[in-house]
Design a protein around this motif. Structure first.
Motif, short mmCIF file in Angstrom:
data_model
loop_
_atom_site.label_atom_id
_atom_site.label_comp_id
_atom_site.label_asym_id
_atom_site.label_seq_id
_atom_site.Cartn_x
_atom_site.Cartn_y
_atom_site.Cartn_z
N LYS A 1 -23.03 -4.93 5.35
CA LYS A 1 -21.84 -5.58 5.88
C LYS A 1 -20.59 -4.79 5.49
O LYS A 1 -20.44 -4.40 4.34
CB LYS A 1 -21.74 -7.01 5.35
N TRP A 2 -19.68 -4.59 6.45
CA TRP A 2 -18.45 -3.85 6.22
C TRP A 2 -17.28 -4.82 6.02
O TRP A 2 -17.26 -5.92 6.55
CB TRP A 2 -18.12 -2.97 7.42
N SER A 3 -16.28 -4.36 5.29
CA SER A 3 -15.03 -5.11 5.16
C SER A 3 -13.95 -4.17 4.63
O SER A 3 -14.23 -3.02 4.25
CB SER A 3 -15.19 -6.31 4.22
N GLU A 4 -12.71 -4.65 4.63
CA GLU A 4 -11.59 -3.90 4.09
C GLU A 4 -11.08 -4.59 2.82
O GLU A 4 -11.37 -5.77 2.60
CB GLU A 4 -10.43 -3.84 5.09
N PHE A 5 -10.31 -3.89 2.04
CA PHE A 5 -9.61 -4.52 0.92
C PHE A 5 -8.21 -3.92 0.85
O PHE A 5 -7.95 -2.81 1.32
CB PHE A 5 -10.36 -4.33 -0.40
N GLY A 6 -7.29 -4.67 0.26
CA GLY A 6 -5.91 -4.22 0.16
C GLY A 6 -5.13 -4.52 1.44
O GLY A 6 -5.65 -5.06 2.41
N ASN A 7 -3.87 -4.14 1.43
CA ASN A 7 -2.98 -4.35 2.57
C ASN A 7 -2.94 -3.11 3.44
O ASN A 7 -1.88 -2.48 3.63
CB ASN A 7 -1.58 -4.72 2.07
N VAL A 8 -4.10 -2.72 3.97
CA VAL A 8 -4.20 -1.45 4.69
C VAL A 8 -3.42 -1.46 6.01
O VAL A 8 -3.07 -0.40 6.53
CB VAL A 8 -5.67 -1.10 4.96
N ALA A 9 -3.16 -2.64 6.56
CA ALA A 9 -2.42 -2.69 7.83
C ALA A 9 -1.01 -2.14 7.67
O ALA A 9 -0.47 -1.52 8.58
CB ALA A 9 -2.37 -4.13 8.34
N ASN A 10 -0.41 -2.34 6.50
CA ASN A 10 0.95 -1.86 6.25
C ASN A 10 0.99 -0.63 5.36
O ASN A 10 1.91 0.19 5.47
CB ASN A 10 1.78 -2.98 5.60
N ASP A 11 0.00 -0.50 4.49
CA ASP A 11 -0.04 0.64 3.56
C ASP A 11 -1.48 1.04 3.31
O ASP A 11 -2.15 0.47 2.44
CB ASP A 11 0.64 0.26 2.24
N PRO A 12 -1.99 2.02 4.08
CA PRO A 12 -3.40 2.42 3.93
C PRO A 12 -3.77 2.81 2.51
O PRO A 12 -4.91 2.60 2.07
CB PRO A 12 -3.52 3.62 4.88
N MET A 13 -2.83 3.38 1.76
CA MET A 13 -3.12 3.82 0.40
C MET A 13 -3.34 2.65 -0.56
O MET A 13 -3.76 2.85 -1.70
CB MET A 13 -1.98 4.70 -0.12
N SER A 14 -3.01 1.43 -0.12
CA SER A 14 -3.15 0.28 -1.01
C SER A 14 -4.56 -0.30 -1.01
O SER A 14 -4.86 -1.21 -1.78
CB SER A 14 -2.18 -0.83 -0.58
N GLY A 15 -5.44 0.21 -0.17
CA GLY A 15 -6.78 -0.36 -0.09
C GLY A 15 -7.80 0.65 0.38
O GLY A 15 -7.71 1.84 0.06
N GLY A 16 -8.77 0.17 1.15
CA GLY A 16 -9.83 1.04 1.63
C GLY A 16 -10.91 0.23 2.30
O GLY A 16 -10.66 -0.84 2.85
N VAL A 17 -12.14 0.73 2.23
CA VAL A 17 -13.26 0.11 2.94
C VAL A 17 -14.38 -0.22 1.97
O VAL A 17 -14.54 0.44 0.94
CB VAL A 17 -13.77 1.05 4.06
N ILE A 18 -15.12 -1.28 2.30
CA ILE A 18 -16.26 -1.71 1.47
C ILE A 18 -17.51 -1.78 2.34
O ILE A 18 -17.47 -2.33 3.45
CB ILE A 18 -16.01 -3.09 0.84
N LEU A 19 -18.60 -1.24 1.85
CA LEU A 19 -19.90 -1.35 2.50
C LEU A 19 -20.83 -2.07 1.52
O LEU A 19 -21.10 -1.56 0.43
CB LEU A 19 -20.45 0.02 2.85
#
Length: 310
Positions: A146-164
């Motif tokens: 299952k995939w998901s995101e974490f952090g506020n990537v919509a406004n600041d990609p460097m604040s998060g990333g991706v989870i598998l």
């Protein structure tokens, strides 16, 4: 020269007609494929094209957005267990090694059991046993990933990333709960070095966390790398290179063409645009291509329906 120009225009018109057909067909195909992927993405499951152990596609687009994560370059292949991703953990002298893959089965595995990730306890520099933490591409297929995101990537990609996340590991509690592993890849500016072990990433720099409540959920966090950023990865980089080359080619075509026609041939205004008649005919050619494709699809559908009725 007029007849040569006429023949050239006719040839270009035929080409554009078929290009229109091709573009419309590709757009139609991608729309259908996209709707299928959206169905899978609604709950974050791996899309149908999402990779196996062979180094194929391994990408995911966050639902309701254009943020695509491409981890294809991180898929481990081959038969050498050393090719697996590796993370190391030292808890007050108790050492553990974690071997895992991205979008595929771990090459090392665990006691001849196929697993996407395993935990090995180390005593005196040797392995004392292993626990399968999750499987995604073995017995039960990709439904365990299952995939998901974490952090506020919509406004600041460097604040998060991706989870598998991999589920369906070994049973870890009397209640029947099984181990699971979330692979967390933060967005960063660092690049992997595929020519080195672990792609140049120090196994000790990975952060391993265990859920304190159940003890069944593990998380391994990569150092921040480009692969954790939306729009990165193999496919995306080649796509942007193609787009950049295409735009540069178009700019050079019009720039050089207009300069030549103005300076050498004395044209001004819109007459200085190279092959003006051809470009003016493009909208009509695209419409013709769409009509032609639609008609062919309609005929094909009618034949399928007739075949079913017979």
């Amino acid at each position: 020269t007029q007849s040569t120009w006429g023949r050239s225009c006719m040839g270009m018109k035929r080409t554009m007609r078929w290009l229109g057909v091709l573009c419309f067909t590709l757009a139609w195909h991608n729309a259908l494929a996209g709707s299928d992927e959206d169905d899978d993405d609604e709950d974050g499951k791996v899309p149908s094209g999402g990779g196996g152990g062979s180094g194929g596609e391994c990408e995911w687009t966050a639902p309701g957005s254009s943020r695509t994560y491409d981890l294809s370059g991180m898929v481990r292949t081959g038969t050498d267990p050393a090719n697996d991703w590796k993370a190391e953990e030292d808890i007050q002298g108790f050492k553990f090694d974690y071997y895992f893959n991205i979008c595929g089965d771990s090459i090392k595995g665990c006691n001849n059991h196929h697993a996407s990730a395993s935990q090995y306890q180390i005593f005196g520099g040797t392995s004392a046993g292993c626990i399968p933490l999750g499987e995604a591409w073995s017995e039960n297929g990709k439904k365990n990933a299952k995939w998901s995101e974490f952090g506020n990537v919509a406004n600041d990609p460097m604040s998060g990333g991706v989870i598998l996340k991999y589920s369906n590991g070994q049973v870890c509690s009397t209640g029947g709960e099984k181990f699971s592993l979330s692979i967390k890849i933060p967005c960063g500016t660092a690049k992997r070095d595929p020519g080195k072990p672990n792609d140049g990433l120090d196994p000790k720099k990975f952060v391993v966390e265990q859920d304190s409540a159940s003890g069944c959920e593990y998380t391994i966090t990569f150092p921040a790398i480009e692969d954790g950023c939306p729009g990165s990865g193999q496919g995306s980089s080649w796509g942007w290179i193609f787009i950049a080359c295409f735009l540069l080619g178009v700019a050079a075509y019009f720039g050089i063409g207009i300069f030549f026609r103005m300076k050498k041939l004395g044209y001004t205004g819109r007459d200085a645009i190279p092959h003006l008649e051809f470009w003016e005919s493009i909208p009509g050619l695209v419409v013709d291509g769409i009509k032609f494709t639609t008609e062919q699809c309609r005929h094909a559908w009618e034949k399928i329906q007739e075949h079913r009725r017979s």
